[in-house]
Scaffold this motif. Structure first.
Motif, mmCIF file in Angstrom:
data_model
loop_
_atom_site.group_PDB
_atom_site.id
_atom_site.type_symbol
_atom_site.label_atom_id
_atom_site.label_comp_id
_atom_site.label_asym_id
_atom_site.label_seq_id
_atom_site.Cartn_x
_atom_site.Cartn_y
_atom_site.Cartn_z
ATOM 1 N N LEU A 28 0.839 -1.198 0.000
ATOM 2 C CA LEU A 28 0.000 0.000 0.000
ATOM 3 C C LEU A 28 0.877 1.251 0.000
ATOM 4 O O LEU A 28 0.632 2.188 -0.769
ATOM 5 N N VAL A 29 1.904 1.257 0.845
ATOM 6 C CA VAL A 29 2.826 2.400 0.902
ATOM 7 C C VAL A 29 3.605 2.528 -0.399
ATOM 8 O O VAL A 29 3.807 3.638 -0.919
ATOM 9 N N LEU A 30 4.032 1.400 -0.971
ATOM 10 C CA LEU A 30 4.752 1.439 -2.244
ATOM 11 C C LEU A 30 3.875 1.979 -3.369
ATOM 12 O O LEU A 30 4.342 2.731 -4.231
ATOM 13 N N GLY A 31 2.596 1.634 -3.357
ATOM 14 C CA GLY A 31 1.665 2.193 -4.339
ATOM 15 C C GLY A 31 1.527 3.695 -4.185
ATOM 16 O O GLY A 31 1.440 4.434 -5.172
ATOM 17 N N ALA A 32 1.527 4.179 -2.941
ATOM 18 C CA ALA A 32 1.460 5.624 -2.703
ATOM 19 C C ALA A 32 2.716 6.323 -3.222
ATOM 20 O O ALA A 32 2.633 7.401 -3.815
ATOM 21 N N VAL A 33 3.872 5.704 -3.033
ATOM 22 C CA VAL A 33 5.126 6.287 -3.522
ATOM 23 C C VAL A 33 5.131 6.351 -5.050
ATOM 24 O O VAL A 33 5.545 7.360 -5.645
ATOM 25 N N VAL A 34 4.637 5.305 -5.695
ATOM 26 C CA VAL A 34 4.568 5.311 -7.160
ATOM 27 C C VAL A 34 3.562 6.359 -7.640
ATOM 28 O O VAL A 34 3.771 6.990 -8.675
ATOM 29 N N ILE A 36 2.988 9.260 -6.148
ATOM 30 C CA ILE A 36 3.690 10.547 -6.039
ATOM 31 C C ILE A 36 4.687 10.704 -7.181
ATOM 32 O O ILE A 36 4.760 11.763 -7.818
ATOM 33 N N ALA A 37 5.458 9.647 -7.441
ATOM 34 C CA ALA A 37 6.454 9.718 -8.516
ATOM 35 C C ALA A 37 5.784 9.945 -9.872
ATOM 36 O O ALA A 37 6.260 10.745 -10.684
ATOM 37 N N GLY A 38 4.687 9.264 -10.112
ATOM 38 C CA GLY A 38 3.976 9.449 -11.378
ATOM 39 C C GLY A 38 3.406 10.847 -11.521
ATOM 40 O O GLY A 38 3.416 11.423 -12.612
ATOM 41 N N ALA A 39 2.917 11.397 -10.418
ATOM 42 C CA ALA A 39 2.366 12.760 -10.464
ATOM 43 C C ALA A 39 3.450 13.780 -10.783
ATOM 44 O O ALA A 39 3.171 14.806 -11.407
ATOM 45 N N LEU A 40 4.674 13.520 -10.363
ATOM 46 C CA LEU A 40 5.763 14.453 -10.647
ATOM 47 C C LEU A 40 6.398 14.229 -12.007
ATOM 48 O O LEU A 40 6.886 15.172 -12.632
ATOM 49 N N VAL A 41 6.401 12.996 -12.500
ATOM 50 C CA VAL A 41 7.049 12.677 -13.772
ATOM 51 C C VAL A 41 6.156 13.005 -14.964
ATOM 52 O O VAL A 41 6.640 13.494 -15.986
ATOM 53 N N GLN A 42 4.868 12.759 -14.839
ATOM 54 C CA GLN A 42 3.992 12.881 -16.020
ATOM 55 C C GLN A 42 3.928 14.288 -16.611
ATOM 56 O O GLN A 42 3.887 14.421 -17.823
ATOM 57 N N GLY A 49 6.514 11.009 -20.160
ATOM 58 C CA GLY A 49 6.372 10.885 -18.717
ATOM 59 C C GLY A 49 5.060 10.248 -18.323
ATOM 60 O O GLY A 49 4.994 9.480 -17.361
ATOM 61 N N LEU A 50 4.012 10.576 -19.061
ATOM 62 C CA LEU A 50 2.706 9.976 -18.794
ATOM 63 C C LEU A 50 2.761 8.470 -19.038
ATOM 64 O O LEU A 50 2.295 7.678 -18.214
ATOM 65 N N LEU A 51 3.350 8.075 -20.161
ATOM 66 C CA LEU A 51 3.457 6.650 -20.467
ATOM 67 C C LEU A 51 4.353 5.935 -19.454
ATOM 68 O O LEU A 51 4.065 4.812 -19.048
ATOM 69 N N LEU A 52 5.430 6.591 -19.044
ATOM 70 C CA LEU A 52 6.320 6.007 -18.042
ATOM 71 C C LEU A 52 5.606 5.829 -16.701
ATOM 72 O O LEU A 52 5.741 4.788 -16.041
ATOM 73 N N ALA A 53 4.842 6.819 -16.291
ATOM 74 C CA ALA A 53 4.113 6.743 -15.021
ATOM 75 C C ALA A 53 3.076 5.627 -15.046
ATOM 76 O O ALA A 53 2.944 4.859 -14.082
ATOM 77 N N LEU A 54 2.331 5.517 -16.145
ATOM 78 C CA LEU A 54 1.309 4.473 -16.242
ATOM 79 C C LEU A 54 1.932 3.089 -16.357
ATOM 80 O O LEU A 54 1.415 2.111 -15.800
ATOM 81 N N ALA A 55 3.054 2.972 -17.066
ATOM 82 C CA ALA A 55 3.738 1.682 -17.178
ATOM 83 C C ALA A 55 4.320 1.256 -15.834
ATOM 84 O O ALA A 55 4.285 0.071 -15.480
#
Length: 137
Positions: A28-34, A36-42, A49-55
């Motif tokens: 659950l915590v790891l999903g939250a970290v991903v 946050i990372a996706g929100a900053l990368v996309q 960045g959008l494709l990287l975050a979703l992948a």
């Protein structure tokens, strides 16, 4: 039904062991970290960045489902991701926000939810223990 075997789905549910509960909490915590990372990368490298975050999200959800040998790992990751992304959509008192009102942000939010649901359902369901059965043995 033959013999004294009770089907797995007919058995009452038991609470998870302490190790499994800790694993699911960690996922659950790891999903939250991903999230946050996706929100900053996309928004940084649109559309890559959008494709990287979703992948990354899809890989984590599928990997968690495989690691836990069931859907619970994928659901835990997806829940952590969704909770964090929803919390990031709220504007702060200073007026700052993470998501801008653009197509990339909406694609990340809606696409991420779709990816999480699709990948979480790919996990193996509850399977009975024992060998595989063949007809006419």
């Amino acid at each position: 039904m033959s013999g004294d075997r009770v089907p797995l789905m007919a058995q009452p549910l038991r609470p998870p062991s302490a190790g499994r509960a800790a694993t699911l909490l960690g996922l659950l915590v790891l999903g939250a970290v991903v999230g946050i990372a996706g929100a900053l990368v996309q928004p940084a490298w649109f559309p890559g960045g959008l494709l990287l975050a979703l992948a990354g999200e899809a890989g984590l959800v599928l990997g968690a489902s495989r690691a836990t040998r069931g859907r619970s790992g994928g659901v835990a990751v997806a829940a952590g991701w969704m909770i964090m992304v929803i919390l990031l959509t709220v504007s702060r008192p200073e007026g700052d926000f993470v998501f801008a009102a653009g197509s990339g942000s909406y694609l990340f939010l809606l696409g991420g939810i779709a990816v999480a649901v699709i990948c979480a359902t790919f996990g193996a369901g509850r399977q009975p223990d024992g060998g595989s059965a063949r007809l006419r043995k």
